[in-house]
Design an enzyme around this catalytic site. Structure first.
Site, PDB file in Angstrom:
ATOM      1  N   ASN A 105      40.585  29.362  45.017  1.00  0.00           N
ATOM      2  CA  ASN A 105      39.950  30.545  45.611  1.00  0.00           C
ATOM      3  C   ASN A 105      38.474  30.664  45.232  1.00  0.00           C
ATOM      4  OD1 ASN A 105      40.448  31.177  42.937  1.00  0.00           O
ATOM      5  ND2 ASN A 105      41.982  32.742  43.384  1.00  0.00           N
TER       6      ASN A 105
ATOM      7  N   ARG B 138      34.742  38.293  34.783  1.00  0.00           N
ATOM      8  CA  ARG B 138      35.695  39.017  33.944  1.00  0.00           C
ATOM      9  C   ARG B 138      35.049  40.319  33.499  1.00  0.00           C
ATOM     10  NH1 ARG B 138      38.777  36.535  36.151  1.00  0.00           N
ATOM     11  NH2 ARG B 138      40.432  35.154  35.404  1.00  0.00           N
TER      12      ARG B 138
ATOM     13  N   GLN C 104      43.155  45.206  33.024  1.00  0.00           N
ATOM     14  CA  GLN C 104      43.644  45.168  34.393  1.00  0.00           C
ATOM     15  C   GLN C 104      45.159  45.308  34.398  1.00  0.00           C
ATOM     16  OE1 GLN C 104      40.154  42.590  36.621  1.00  0.00           O
ATOM     17  NE2 GLN C 104      42.211  41.767  36.570  1.00  0.00           N
TER      18      GLN C 104
ATOM     19  N   HIS D 155      39.893  43.650  41.926  1.00  0.00           N
ATOM     20  CA  HIS D 155      40.185  42.224  41.737  1.00  0.00           C
ATOM     21  C   HIS D 155      40.923  41.626  42.928  1.00  0.00           C
ATOM     22  CE1 HIS D 155      40.701  38.941  38.427  1.00  0.00           C
ATOM     23  NE2 HIS D 155      40.102  38.501  39.528  1.00  0.00           N
TER      24      HIS D 155
END
Length: 395
Positions: free
Chosen positions: A147, A285, A314, A333
């Site tokens: 990705n 991050r 998260q 995200h």
């Protein structure tokens, strides 16, 4: 036979989709640079369908159960009574995604006495304590490249959203307004701005290549300098450190892994050296940024905007200040889990499992640690100062 514990994000609140906006997704034949796409022997899913949620199960559940393995698929990963905690002690394999990570701390790894393989369906394995995995000889792998372009596209989108102040302009339209002055009082052209890229790996280079046609002036910093011909092609200026880079730019994009060296790097001191009114886009991050320092910089006007796709922890709590801080364009995200990206990282996860079950080598670009040492991508990205997952545990 193995027990495979798969932790995925919940299905849509309206239920698993009965149909989709498009009937297909484009067929990508290779990654940039000629690297081969995932090549499992078979897949049990339709490319373009929702695979990253529980009902999608990465297209793995039927195949694994047919092979005689025990499969547990859950979104319940928080707290001592979660399905994840209950099922972990006798799991042989744990699979999760960076978007809904199953945090494997040293303490959890110690309790998981049978654990042999950890797979990140996607890119980024810092939710696993890599020191503890190395000490136990656990293999950690991820679906490198799967990705990268999706994240780069998301980054470019967020750069434009911030600089053009799209969020406010769209809200005015939604609310029925038409005050042009209100809409453009913080809107600028990207053309001519100085853009700095922190870490020029796969995603960073893809961002450079996509931003160059906008007529920006590009700079970067990285542990490894890019070839001279690449710098010349994109008009790149190299800086030895992030401290040097941020003094010379209007927009910073962040693509570094989370390590002991990068944790909290975007702090008050560093932000104070940036041009007033600079923008930051961080799809890497969340913990690379000091949470409260970002809020202070936006409130004071030091930063003109902050966008990112990553949080710490998260999922982020409802009262996380990044949800409501001024001039933000945060997303939850999602950059790497488009339906297109899911097809690739689901296929890569199956490829890794097929190889592991057969005792065949896992592709070096997928490997983070194996046999008690950093290997492949891990040796490049994490070996210098590995992260400690217990420091960013969500539960």
């Amino acid at each position: 036979m193995a027990k495979i514990l798969i932790v995925l994000y919940p299905d849509p609140v309206t239920g698993y989709p009965p149909d989709y906006a498009r009937d297909s997704i484009p067929v990508i034949k290779e990654y940039p640079g000629g690297v081969a796409l995932p090549s499992p022997k078979a897949i049990d899913f339709v490319p373009g369908h929702l695979l990253g949620s529980v009902s999608g199960n990465l297209g793995l559940k039927d195949w694994l159960e047919t092979e005689g393995h025990t499969v547990v698929v859950t979104d319940d990963k928080e707290g001592p009574d979660s399905v994840f905690e209950r099922e972990l002690p006798d799991a042989d394999v744990v699979i999760s995604q960076p978007f809904w990570p199953a945090y494997l701390t040293a303490e959890r790894i110690a309790r998981a006495e049978k654990l042999q393989l950890v797979i990140t369906a996607g890119i980024g394995s810092d939710h696993t304590d890599l020191n503890a995995a190395n000490a136990r000889g656990i293999t950690v792998a991820e679906v490198t490249y799967s990705n990268s372009i999706g994240v780069a596209e998301h980054t470019v989108m967020q750069v434009l959203v911030l600089v053009r102040d799209f969020v406010k302009q769209h809200q005015i339209a939604v609310d029925g307004g038409w005050n042009i002055a209100d809409a453009v009082e913080r809107s600028y052209d990207l053309e001519g701005m100085r853009v700095g890229v922190f870490a020029a790996g796969r995603i960073g280079r893809a961002v450079i290549e996509r931003l160059a046609p906008f007529g920006v002036r590009l700079s970067y910093t990285d542990r490894f300098r890019l070839p001279a011909e690449y710098e010349e092609k994109y008009g790149l200026t190299f800086h030895e450190s992030i401290e040097e880079l941020v003094k010379e730019i209007d927009v910073l994009t962040v693509h570094a892994p989370l390590t002991d060296e990068t944790r909290g790097l975007l702090n008050d001191e560093l932000l104070a050296t940036m041009t007033r009114g600079a923008y930051i886009v961080n799809p890497a991050r969340g913990a690379i940024a000091d949470r409260d320092a970002i809020v202070r910089a936006l409130e004071s006007g030091r930063l003109a905007g902050y966008a990112g796709d990553v949080w710490d922890p998260q999922p982020a709590p409802a009262d996380h200040p990044w949800r409501t801080m001024p001039h933000n364009a945060m997303t939850t995200h999602t950059s790497g889990t488009s339906l297109s990206g899911q097809a690739r990282y689901a296929a890569g996860t199956r490829e890794i499992l097929e190889n592991w079950f057969e005792g065949a080598p896992i592709r070096p670009e997928y490997l983070i640690v194996e046999g008690g040492a950093y290997q492949g991508t891990g040796a490049h990205s994490y070996a210098k100062q590995p992260v400690h997952a217990d420091e960013q545990q969500a539960s």
